[in-house]
Design an enzyme around this catalytic site. Structure first.
Site, PDB file in Angstrom:
ATOM      1  N   GLU A  65       0.825  -1.218   0.000  1.00 16.14           N
ATOM      2  CA  GLU A  65       0.000   0.000   0.000  1.00 16.14           C
ATOM      3  C   GLU A  65       0.854   1.261   0.000  1.00 16.14           C
ATOM      4  OE1 GLU A  65      -2.534  -3.254   1.848  1.00 16.14           O
ATOM      5  OE2 GLU A  65      -0.461  -2.541   2.123  1.00 16.14           O
ATOM      6  N   PHE A 127     -12.084  -8.012  13.335  1.00 12.98           N
ATOM      7  CA  PHE A 127     -10.914  -8.388  12.540  1.00 12.98           C
ATOM      8  C   PHE A 127     -10.592  -7.308  11.510  1.00 12.98           C
ATOM      9  CE2 PHE A 127      -9.203 -10.588   8.719  1.00 12.98           C
ATOM     10  CZ  PHE A 127      -7.979 -10.952   9.258  1.00 12.98           C
ATOM     11  N   GLN A 128      -9.368  -6.868  11.488  1.00 12.34           N
ATOM     12  CA  GLN A 128      -8.855  -5.831  10.589  1.00 12.34           C
ATOM     13  C   GLN A 128      -9.636  -4.531  10.691  1.00 12.34           C
ATOM     14  OE1 GLN A 128      -8.357  -7.521   6.590  1.00 12.34           O
ATOM     15  NE2 GLN A 128      -6.273  -8.100   7.142  1.00 12.34           N
ATOM     16  N   LYS A 177     -17.932  -1.985   4.821  1.00 12.21           N
ATOM     17  CA  LYS A 177     -18.232  -2.990   3.805  1.00 12.21           C
ATOM     18  C   LYS A 177     -19.723  -3.090   3.502  1.00 12.21           C
ATOM     19  CE  LYS A 177     -17.074  -7.747   2.509  1.00 12.21           C
ATOM     20  NZ  LYS A 177     -16.335  -8.976   2.924  1.00 12.21           N
ATOM     21  N   MET A 487      23.197  10.328   3.965  1.00 17.19           N
ATOM     22  CA  MET A 487      22.991  11.597   4.663  1.00 17.19           C
ATOM     23  C   MET A 487      23.150  11.428   6.173  1.00 17.19           C
ATOM     24  SD  MET A 487      22.595  14.795   4.141  1.00 17.19           S
ATOM     25  CE  MET A 487      21.751  15.228   2.613  1.00 17.19           C
TER      26      MET A 487
END
Length: 577
Positions: A65, A127-128, A177, A487
């Site tokens: 993602e 869940f999630q 959903k 750096m």
């Protein structure tokens, strides 16, 4: 402050057919002219991906993602259109957070669409499940939790309006959903009026007159142009403004390309790794015109008491919150940079600055950017960037990661066009450059797009090699490989008595073999001859390419100004290194 949600709508007409929420979402995106979505599916967004199967909108399947949102960001920076990214609930949504913050810091328009658990399960630690609207509240212009299928069209319209109006930024839409599965009729609003969100007003003629007056009085004026010039597509207006008024220009990292680097009035980039001419112009000017720049600490070094102390400061910005935030403003002008400059160019006087221009020009010649290019010091990264510039005439789209190579690109690539440098300026996000280049290449398939990255940052999103291989996206990936976190190593050398703690990347993979494993053609170079040949072959190769340039690991970025010191305390470096 986030705009309030009260809005008025004017719809384009009602379609009596029933659609699912996911179908309504995609129809709404089509109405907004979306032609590309970047994303990664999961359980909570399966209804949306099922609707995507019909192919109404092109989708790029990232391999993480983070890669998806940086690609959407690169698409937005290159085109000026809002980028669209989609992810599932929970970890999918939280994997977008760094990319959202990146876009917020650099004023990039994004519409981020996440799925969530059904409404009945919100707050149950399902869940999630993650409270992504709560998590992203500080790093979005606004965000939404959609509670009804009938809200989808108006929320999409509002999201795109908010993302692109005024100072751009990211907006998030979280869709449970069951909302995406619910059915309703579809009508899309032609426009929305959101209380608290307004297009910038026309520039004040009184303030424009004050600007003209101050320019006439100035003898040592300088323009500080920032990312607002690029966002407003105001390059031509800025060129006219600078040339009519006879004022030299310095451009911030985000402003590079907003004024042509080959224009004789350009002094270079200012600040921590800025040029001597640019920094001393800011130190000694009697008039400083900030245009779409926010006077951040990488330009002022946080020492306002040592920054442009003898200058009257004019600040032109679309965001009134930026006025007087970091520096005291003598003449504030709030408005769209393009409109303000167009108004200012009408009757614009010329400054009495011939002696000043001569001094600035002599400093450019006396103190140029320089490095020791002798063969015994190996392949120099500065030379690599110069070679990229020469072989593309400064007209490629260059996406960078963050670190030394980012600063070398800013110093040595001569950008001639706006929206040609894609770089994480405000947040400094490693892993940004490669996927951002993919987004830009998908937007402009016929342009040369180069991702300049380091061996550290590249490994954060290297999995996106699968995307360019499978879809034959011709991004040219240039790895400035110094086998360390360059750096960080430089700061440890300069500020921490060479106590090099956890910067050794010598265990990195063989990038040529890694690219080959993904099916991407790759080259390695350790000297100029190999580098020139490899780059020539890569440029002529019609598909994606990876170039692993092994450079001197001890090379530092100079000039450099230490944090908390003034621009008059520049470290010029040892040109013999």
């Amino acid at each position: 402050m986030a705009p309030q949600l009260e809005s008025k709508t004017n719809s384009i007409g009602l379609d009596e057919k029933k659609y699912t929420g996911s179908e309504i979402l995609l129809r709404s995106l089509v109405e907004e002219g979306v032609d590309m979505i970047f994303g990664y599916p999961g359980g909570a967004v399966l209804p949306i991906y099922d609707s995507l199967y019909d192919g109404h909108v092109r989708h790029m399947l990232a391999r993480h993602e983070q890669g998806a949102i940086h690609a959407a960001d690169g698409y937005a920076r290159a085109t000026g259109k809002p980028g669209v990214v989609m992810a599932t609930s929970g970890p999918g949504a939280t994997n977008l957070v760094t990319g959202i913050a990146t876009a917020m810091m650099d004023s990039i328009p994004l519409v981020c669409i996440t799925g969530n658990v059904p409404l009945s399960l919100l707050g149950t630690d399902a869940f999630q499940e993650a409270d992504i609207t709560g998590i992203t509240m500080p790093i979005t212009k606004h965000n939404y939790l959609v509670r009804s299928v009938d809200e989808i069209p108006i929320i999409v319209k509002e999201a795109f309006t908010i993302a692109a109006t005024g100072r751009p930024g990211p907006v998030l839409i979280d869709i449970p959903k069951d909302v995406s599965q619910a059915v309703s009729t579809f009508s899309y609003p032609e426009k929305v009026e959101i209380r608290g969100l307004h297009a910038p007003e026309k520039p004040s003629q009184i303030q424009i007159s004050r600007l003209h007056q101050v320019i006439q009085q100035a003898q040592r004026p300088v323009i500080l142009a920032g990312g607002g010039v690029v966002r407003a597509n105001a390059q031509s207006e800025l060129i006219e403004f600078a040339e009519k008024s006879n004022i030299p220009v310095t451009t911030t990292l985000m402003g590079l390309g907003g004024f042509p680097s080959r224009n004789p009035l350009w002094l270079g980039m200012p600040g921590m790794h800025g040029t001597y001419a640019a920094n001393h112009a800011l130190l000694e000017c009697d008039l400083l015109i900030g245009i779409g720049a926010r006077f951040d600490d990488r330009v002022t070094m946080g020492r306002i008491d040592k920054f442009a102390t003898g200058a009257k400061i004019i600040h032109i910005d679309i965001d009134p919150a930026e006025i007087d935030k970091n520096v005291h403003t003598y003449v504030p002008i709030v408005g769209d940079v393009k409109e303000v400059l167009a108004a200012a160019n009408n009757g614009l006087p010329s400054a009495d600055s011939s002696n000043w221009l001569s001094l600035c020009d002599s400093r450019k010649k006396e103190y140029p950017l320089q490095y020791n290019d002798s063969d015994e010091n190996g392949l120099k990264p500065q030379w690599v960037i110069e070679h990229l510039d020469e072989t593309t005439d400064g007209k490629a789209i260059v996406a960078t990661d963050v670190g030394q190579h980012q600063m070398w690109v800013a110093q040595y690539y001569q950008f001639s066009e706006p929206r040609s440098l894609l770089s994480s300026g405000g947040l400094g996000t490693m892993g940004f450059g490669f996927p951002a280049a993919i987004g830009a290449q998908l937007a402009y398939p016929d342009r040369t797009v180069i991702a300049v990255t380091g061996d550290g940052g590249f490994q954060m999103t290297a999995q996106e090699l699968a995307v360019i291989a499978l879809e034959n996206i011709p991004v040219k990936v240039v790895i400035i490989n110094n086998q360390c976190l360059g750096m960080v190593r430089q700061w440890q050398e300069v500020f921490y008595k060479e106590r090099y703690s956890e910067v050794d990347l010598s265990g990195s993979p063989d990038f040529v073999k890694l690219a080959d494993a993904y099916g991407v053609k790759a080259w390695r170079a350790r000297n100029k001859e190999e580098a020139m040949q490899a780059w020539k072959e890569a440029l002529s190769h019609p598909g994606p390419a990876v170039l692993d340039f092994w450079v001197n690991p001890n090379e530092n970025v100079y000039p450099m100004v230490a944090p908390g010191t003034g621009l008059d305390e520049m470290m010029m470096g040892d040109e013999e290194q």
